[in-house]
Write a protein that holds these residues in place. Structure first.
Motif, short mmCIF file in Angstrom:
data_model
loop_
_atom_site.label_atom_id
_atom_site.label_comp_id
_atom_site.label_asym_id
_atom_site.label_seq_id
_atom_site.Cartn_x
_atom_site.Cartn_y
_atom_site.Cartn_z
N GLU A 190 53.05 -92.56 -57.94
CA GLU A 190 54.13 -93.45 -58.39
C GLU A 190 55.50 -92.78 -58.25
OE1 GLU A 190 53.62 -96.60 -60.83
OE2 GLU A 190 52.29 -96.63 -59.06
N VAL A 191 55.55 -91.48 -58.64
CA VAL A 191 56.82 -90.74 -58.56
C VAL A 191 57.29 -90.68 -57.11
CG1 VAL A 191 57.85 -88.44 -58.79
CG2 VAL A 191 56.42 -89.34 -60.62
N PHE A 192 56.37 -90.35 -56.19
CA PHE A 192 56.76 -90.27 -54.77
C PHE A 192 57.18 -91.65 -54.27
CE2 PHE A 192 54.53 -86.16 -54.70
CZ PHE A 192 55.38 -85.43 -53.89
N TYR A 206 62.17 -76.78 -50.84
CA TYR A 206 62.30 -77.65 -49.66
C TYR A 206 62.26 -79.12 -50.09
CZ TYR A 206 57.22 -78.47 -50.03
OH TYR A 206 55.96 -78.82 -50.49
N LYS A 207 62.69 -79.98 -49.19
CA LYS A 207 62.60 -81.42 -49.45
C LYS A 207 61.78 -82.08 -48.35
CE LYS A 207 66.73 -82.11 -52.14
NZ LYS A 207 68.06 -82.65 -52.24
N ILE A 208 61.00 -83.09 -48.71
CA ILE A 208 60.26 -83.86 -47.70
C ILE A 208 60.39 -85.36 -48.02
CG2 ILE A 208 58.43 -82.39 -46.74
CD1 ILE A 208 56.71 -83.34 -49.09
N CYS A 209 60.07 -86.17 -47.02
CA CYS A 209 60.14 -87.62 -47.21
C CYS A 209 58.73 -88.18 -47.28
CB CYS A 209 60.87 -88.27 -46.03
SG CYS A 209 62.50 -87.56 -45.77
N ALA A 210 58.45 -88.95 -48.33
CA ALA A 210 57.13 -89.59 -48.46
C ALA A 210 57.27 -91.04 -47.98
CB ALA A 210 56.68 -89.54 -49.92
N ILE A 211 56.79 -91.31 -46.77
CA ILE A 211 56.92 -92.65 -46.19
C ILE A 211 55.60 -93.41 -46.40
CG2 ILE A 211 57.53 -93.91 -44.06
CD1 ILE A 211 59.62 -91.76 -44.63
N PRO A 212 55.66 -94.53 -47.13
CA PRO A 212 54.39 -95.27 -47.36
C PRO A 212 53.75 -95.70 -46.05
CG PRO A 212 56.18 -96.13 -48.72
CD PRO A 212 56.81 -95.16 -47.77
N HIS A 213 52.41 -95.57 -45.95
CA HIS A 213 51.74 -95.88 -44.68
C HIS A 213 51.93 -97.32 -44.23
CE1 HIS A 213 49.92 -92.13 -43.81
NE2 HIS A 213 49.34 -92.03 -44.99
N CYS A 214 51.97 -98.25 -45.20
CA CYS A 214 52.05 -99.65 -44.79
C CYS A 214 53.34 -99.92 -44.00
CB CYS A 214 51.93 -100.56 -45.98
SG CYS A 214 53.05 -100.14 -47.29
N ARG A 215 54.37 -99.05 -44.18
CA ARG A 215 55.63 -99.28 -43.48
C ARG A 215 55.65 -98.63 -42.11
NH1 ARG A 215 60.73 -97.57 -45.77
NH2 ARG A 215 60.11 -97.04 -47.87
N THR A 216 54.68 -97.68 -41.86
CA THR A 216 54.76 -96.95 -40.58
C THR A 216 54.02 -97.72 -39.50
OG1 THR A 216 52.80 -95.70 -41.20
CG2 THR A 216 54.94 -94.67 -41.58
N ASP A 238 62.46 -83.00 -53.45
CA ASP A 238 61.85 -81.68 -53.73
C ASP A 238 60.66 -81.94 -54.66
OD1 ASP A 238 61.05 -79.27 -54.74
OD2 ASP A 238 63.07 -78.44 -54.95
N PRO A 239 59.42 -81.65 -54.22
CA PRO A 239 58.26 -82.04 -55.03
C PRO A 239 57.97 -81.10 -56.22
CG PRO A 239 57.53 -80.98 -53.00
CD PRO A 239 59.02 -81.02 -52.93
#
Ligand code: HEM
Length: 438
Positions: free
Chosen positions: A98-100, A428-438, A109-110
Motif C-alpha cells: 500500500e505504501v509503495f 537510494y530511490k527507486i520507482c515502483a510502477i504497478p504492473h497493470c500500467r506497464t 527511498d524504501p
C-alpha cells in the motif's frame, strides 16, 4: 588478509586479539565439525557491562542454553495456526505494498518503510500486535536500535573495550548506547506489564505470553537454577529487535537495489510468479517450492550482498588445536561468513550477481552447503526461519504488484556497501510502477 596470511590468522586491536577464520573450509571446520569447542559468544568489557550475561545473543553457559532452547520451541509454536507468523508477515507485506502504491511511481527511498515493516513483524512475534508508523514510542524504539548498531565497533566502542576502567566514568557516545539499551528494555517491560494485566495465559498468543507462563511454571516448582525472569525476558526481546530488524531490512533493501539494476532478472522473477501463482491468493511460504528461479534469486541476493561485515563473533569454549595452531580458551573468534559467501574455491563467479549459483541445468533450485549467511552449528541464527519467510513473502508480494525501475536519468544504483557492522547500501530511490500500467 587471508590471501597474505592464510585462512586462519590473528587480528590485533590494541592488546586484544581475535582469530579470524576465512573461507568455507576453515569456518565449516570450526562452526560445524567442532561446534562445541567454538560454541561460546565473545565476552568483552563493553558487552559484559551492557548486557550483563542476559538473553540469548551474547549470553553463555546455562542462561544461553535455557533461554535459547525455550525461544526455539516458542518460535516454532508461534509459527503454527491461523494467527501464526506467516499470517502476520503477509499482513505487514500488504501494508508495505500500500505504501509503495501511494508513491504513484515517483522515486521513493524504501528505507523508512521497510524498517517499519520488519520491526512490526518482531512486535507481532514478541507483543502480539503491530504499531502505527506514526506512534512516537515505536519510532523511539527504532531510533534506539539504530543508534546501538551504529555504535558497535565504532572507535569509541573499541576504546571502551581497551580502557573500560576509564571509559566507564567518561561522558561520550557510549553513554548514549547504554541509554538506548534502556529505551528498548523499558519498552519491552511496559508491554510485559500490559500482558500481565490483560492476557489470558491459558491461551498464549505471543512470545511474552509463553514466557510468562514458563516463568510461572518454574516459580511453582521452586526451581533453584531457573533463568526465567523478567530481566531475561526483556533481554530476549531486545535481542530479537537487534538481531532481527536491521539484518532483514538490509537484505530487502539490497534485493530491490539489485533487481532495479538487473531488470532482466527482475522480469524473469515477475514472469515466474505471474505464470505459477497468478493473482489468486496472497503469497505463502510454501509457494517457494513452485518458484525455483525466484528462490534462487533470493538466495543469490543474500550471498552477493551479505547483511553483515563478517558475522557475530564467538570465543573458544576450551583450548583448541586447529591446523597445527593452539588457540587458548576464551580467545575471540571471527567466523568470516562474508568470505564463505564469496569464497572463490566454492562459487563459480563469486563477485557477480548470478542466480545460476543456486540452479541446476534443468532450472531447478539447488541448496548449497557453502551458503551460510545465518551462521552454523549450535549458535545458528535463531530467527533464520522467520527471516526466510519474511524475505520471501515481502519480496514476492512487492514483485507481483510492481516493477521496480531506476528514476529517470539514473543509469545504475551504487552497489558498494556503507562499511559498518551491518552492511547497508548507500541511500537510494527507486520507482515502483504497478504492473497493470506497464
Ligand atoms: C536476513 C536476516 C538475518 C541474518 C542474515 C541473520 C544472521 C545471523 C547470524 C550470522 C547469527 C550468528 C550465528 C552464528 O554465530 O553462527 C545470528 C544469530 C542470531 N539471530 Fe539472526 N539473522 C537474521 C535474522 C534474524 C531474525 C529475524 C531474528 C529474530 C528472532 C534473529 C535472531 C537471532 C538471534 C537471537 C541470534 C543469536 C543466536 C545464539 O547466539 O544462540 N535473526 N543471526
Amino acid at each position: 588478509m587471508a590471501k597474505q596470511y592464510g585462512n586462519i590468522y590473528t587480528l590485533w586491536g590494541g592488546p586484544l586479539a581475535v582469530v579470524v577464520l576465512s573461507g568455507y573450509e576453515a569456518v565449516k571446520e570450526a562452526l560445524i565439525d567442532r561446534s562445541e569447542e567454538f560454541s561460546e559468544r565473545l565476552e568483552t568489557a563493553f558487552f559484559n557491562d551492557i548486557i550483563k550475561g542476559r538473553g540469548i545473543i551474547l549470553s553463555n553457559g546455562h542462561t544461553w542454553r535455557q533461554q535459547r532452547r525455550f525461544a526455539v520451541v516458542t518460535m516454532r509454536k508461534l509459527g503454527l495456526g491461523k494467527k501464526g507468523m506467516e499470517h502476520q508477515i503477509a499482513e505487514e507485506a500488504h501494508q508495505l505494498v500500500e505504501v509503495f502504491a501511494r508513491s504513484k511511481g515517483q522515486p521513493l527511498d524504501p528505507t523508512f518503510h521497510i524498517t517499519n515493516s520488519v520491526s512490526n513483524v518482531i512486535c507481532a512475534v514478541a507483543f502480539g500486535h503491530r504499531f502505527a508508523v506514526e506512534d512516537e514510542q515505536f519510532q523511539k524504539l527504532i531510533e534506539a536500535i539504530n543508534y546501538l548498531l551504529k555504535f558497535l565497533f565504532s572507535p569509541t566502542h573499541i576504546l571502551y573495550e581497551i580502557f573500560p576502567w576509564i571509559m566507564r566514568y567518561l561522558p561520550g557516545p557510549h553513554k548514549q548506547a547504554f541509554s538506548s539499551l534502556d529505551t528498548v528494555i523499558s519498552f519491552a517491560k511496559d508491554e510485559m506489564e500490559k500482558h500481565k494485566e490483560t492476557s489470558s495465559l491459558h491461551e498464549p498468543q505471543d512470545f511474552i505470553d509463553f514466557y510468562l507462563l514458563e516463568m510461572e511454571k518454574h516459580q511453582n516448582r521452586n526451581d533453584p537454577v531457573s533463568t526465567f525472569n523478567e530481566d531475561n525476558l526483556a533481554q530476549c526481546i531486545f535481542d530479537f529487535f537487534v538481531a532481527g530488524t536491521e539484518t532483514t531490512a538490509i537484505s530487502l533493501k539490497w534485493a530491490l537495489l539489485l533487481l532495479a539494476n538487473h531488470p532482466d532478472i527482475q522480469d524473469k522473477v515477475h514472469k515466474e510468479i505471474k505464470n505459477v501463482i497468478g493473482s489468486s491468493h496472497s503469497m505463502c511460504y510454501q509457494d517457494k517450492k513452485k518458484l525455483p528461479y525466484t528462490n534462487a534469486v533470493i538466495h543469490e541476493m543474500q550471498r552477493f550482498k551479505y547483511a553483515f561485515v563478517s558475522g557475530i563473533p564467538r570465543q573458544t569454549a576450551k583450548d583448541v588445536k586447529i591446523h597445527g595452531s593452539l588457540i587458548p580458551k576464551t580467545t575471540g573468534i571471527f567466523p568470516d561468513l562474508r568470505s564463505v559467501l564469496l569464497d572463490p574455491t566454492r562459487w563459480k563467479t563469486p563477485a557477480e550477481f548470478n542466480p545460476n549459483h543456486f540452479l541446476d541445468k534443468d532450472g531447478q533450485y539447488v541448496a548449497r552447503e557453502e551458503y551460510l549467511p545465518f551462521g552454523a552449528g549450535s549458535r545458528i541464527c535463531l530467527g533464520m526461519q522467520l527471516a526466510k519467510i519474511e524475505i520471501f513473502i515481502f519480496l514476492t508480494s512487492l514483485l507481483r504488484t510492481f516493477s521496480f525501475r531506476l528514476p529517470e536519468g539514473v543509469k545504475e544504483l551504487n552497489q558498494d556497501p556503507v562499511p559498518r557492522v551491518a552492511m547497508n547500501p548507500h541511500p537510494y530511490k527507486i520507482c515502483a510502477i504497478p504492473h497493470c500500467r506497464t
